[in-house]
Design a protein around this motif. Structure first.
Motif, PDB file in Angstrom:
ATOM      1  N   MET A   1     -39.541 -39.437 -18.084  1.00  0.00           N
ATOM      2  CA  MET A   1     -38.639 -40.121 -19.002  1.00  0.00           C
ATOM      3  C   MET A   1     -37.269 -40.258 -18.340  1.00  0.00           C
ATOM      4  SD  MET A   1     -37.846 -39.053 -22.888  1.00  0.00           S
ATOM      5  CE  MET A   1     -37.613 -40.371 -24.018  1.00  0.00           C
ATOM      6  N   PRO A   2     -36.650 -41.435 -18.394  1.00  0.00           N
ATOM      7  CA  PRO A   2     -35.370 -41.630 -17.704  1.00  0.00           C
ATOM      8  C   PRO A   2     -34.176 -41.000 -18.405  1.00  0.00           C
ATOM      9  CG  PRO A   2     -36.096 -43.671 -18.746  1.00  0.00           C
ATOM     10  CD  PRO A   2     -37.183 -42.675 -18.945  1.00  0.00           C
ATOM     11  N   TYR A   3     -34.339 -40.550 -19.669  1.00  0.00           N
ATOM     12  CA  TYR A   3     -33.228 -39.984 -20.430  1.00  0.00           C
ATOM     13  C   TYR A   3     -33.625 -38.659 -21.071  1.00  0.00           C
ATOM     14  CZ  TYR A   3     -31.728 -44.864 -20.271  1.00  0.00           C
ATOM     15  OH  TYR A   3     -31.385 -46.123 -19.856  1.00  0.00           O
ATOM     16  N   SER A   4     -32.597 -37.840 -21.293  1.00  0.00           N
ATOM     17  CA  SER A   4     -32.751 -36.623 -22.081  1.00  0.00           C
ATOM     18  C   SER A   4     -31.700 -36.668 -23.181  1.00  0.00           C
ATOM     19  CB  SER A   4     -32.522 -35.381 -21.222  1.00  0.00           C
ATOM     20  OG  SER A   4     -33.479 -35.309 -20.195  1.00  0.00           O
ATOM     21  N   GLN A   5     -31.980 -35.956 -24.277  1.00  0.00           N
ATOM     22  CA  GLN A   5     -31.033 -35.911 -25.387  1.00  0.00           C
ATOM     23  C   GLN A   5     -30.783 -34.458 -25.758  1.00  0.00           C
ATOM     24  OE1 GLN A   5     -32.283 -38.103 -28.864  1.00  0.00           O
ATOM     25  NE2 GLN A   5     -30.185 -38.238 -29.625  1.00  0.00           N
ATOM     26  N   CYS A   6     -29.519 -34.091 -25.813  1.00  0.00           N
ATOM     27  CA  CYS A   6     -29.143 -32.735 -26.176  1.00  0.00           C
ATOM     28  C   CYS A   6     -29.365 -32.525 -27.672  1.00  0.00           C
ATOM     29  CB  CYS A   6     -27.684 -32.469 -25.809  1.00  0.00           C
ATOM     30  SG  CYS A   6     -27.116 -30.824 -26.288  1.00  0.00           S
ATOM     31  N   LYS A   7     -30.083 -31.475 -28.024  1.00  0.00           N
ATOM     32  CA  LYS A   7     -30.356 -31.177 -29.426  1.00  0.00           C
ATOM     33  C   LYS A   7     -29.134 -30.586 -30.133  1.00  0.00           C
ATOM     34  CE  LYS A   7     -35.359 -30.379 -28.962  1.00  0.00           C
ATOM     35  NZ  LYS A   7     -35.563 -31.609 -28.362  1.00  0.00           N
ATOM     36  N   VAL A   8     -28.148 -30.124 -29.359  1.00  0.00           N
ATOM     37  CA  VAL A   8     -26.947 -29.524 -29.941  1.00  0.00           C
ATOM     38  C   VAL A   8     -25.857 -30.567 -30.177  1.00  0.00           C
ATOM     39  CG1 VAL A   8     -25.104 -27.824 -29.579  1.00  0.00           C
ATOM     40  CG2 VAL A   8     -27.456 -27.275 -28.903  1.00  0.00           C
ATOM     41  N   CYS A   9     -25.537 -31.348 -29.137  1.00  0.00           N
ATOM     42  CA  CYS A   9     -24.391 -32.265 -29.243  1.00  0.00           C
ATOM     43  C   CYS A   9     -24.783 -33.736 -29.349  1.00  0.00           C
ATOM     44  CB  CYS A   9     -23.444 -32.069 -28.070  1.00  0.00           C
ATOM     45  SG  CYS A   9     -24.079 -32.713 -26.505  1.00  0.00           S
TER      46      CYS A   9
END
Length: 191
Positions: A1-9
């Protein structure tokens, strides 16, 4: 996957393996039409100035953090009597001339930060107590739409912020959100 998403911010971050190398990144910026000779860009930038004109004083010192090859905020702020230094890691490495600033503008550069927390710490260290950090970056609407979103198609854009991210920055750095629009502008005030 080309992106990650922070679950906190809620920051969405391009996979570092997909980052452009520094030489190509600089070459990309050299083709931007965002200098003072482009009236459309000046009009666009004026949106970050309009909400804060009542804070300007003749002795105020500003920093355009990430100004690019053709600093335009410096040009606009002269009309308000505000002196502006220009800093950019590619084009104005020695642009920071003061220990502290009343205003730091980071327009259309937050999305280029490979290490956003580090850059925010640098800006917080340079911002006077009561000073304003004025950012402009288009807010994301979730990881599911990244592949279709025009803003993510620019490969130099590696970090994407949401309204939740702005709230997190406010809490984490103990800075107040003074103004925020729905699309791209946020103005913080340092406590």
């Amino acid at each position: 996957m080309p992106y990650s998403q922070c679950k906190v911010c809620d920051l969405i971050y391009r996979n570092p393996a997909n980052f452009m190398d520094a030489a190509n990144e600089k070459a990309h910026y050299e083709h931007h039409q965002n200098g003072p000779e482009f009236p459309g860009y000046l009009h666009y930038l004026s949106k970050i100035i309009e909400p804060i004109t009542s804070y300007f004083t003749p002795q105020a010192a500003a920093l355009d953090y990430g100004c690019g090859p053709g600093p335009a905020l410096d040009f606009l702020l002269k009309d308000y009597g505000v002196a502006c230094d220009n800093y950019d890691p590619f084009f104005f490495k020695d642009g920071i001339t003061k220990r502290s600033y009343d205003f730091i503008f980071a327009t259309e550069c937050f999305e280029h930060f490979h290490h956003p927390e580090d850059e925010l710490r640098k800006m917080m260290d340079l911002l006077k107590k009561g000073g304003l950090l004025c950012i402009m970056t288009v807010f994301h609407h979730g990881i599911d739409v990244m592949d279709k979103w025009y803003y993510a198609k620019d490969l130099t854009h590696v970090a994407f912020y949401s309204h939740h991210t702005i709230k997190w920055i406010s809490d984490y750095f103990s800075i107040d959100v003074l103004y925020q629009d729905k699309k791209s502008i946020c103005i913080f005030q340092k406590n």
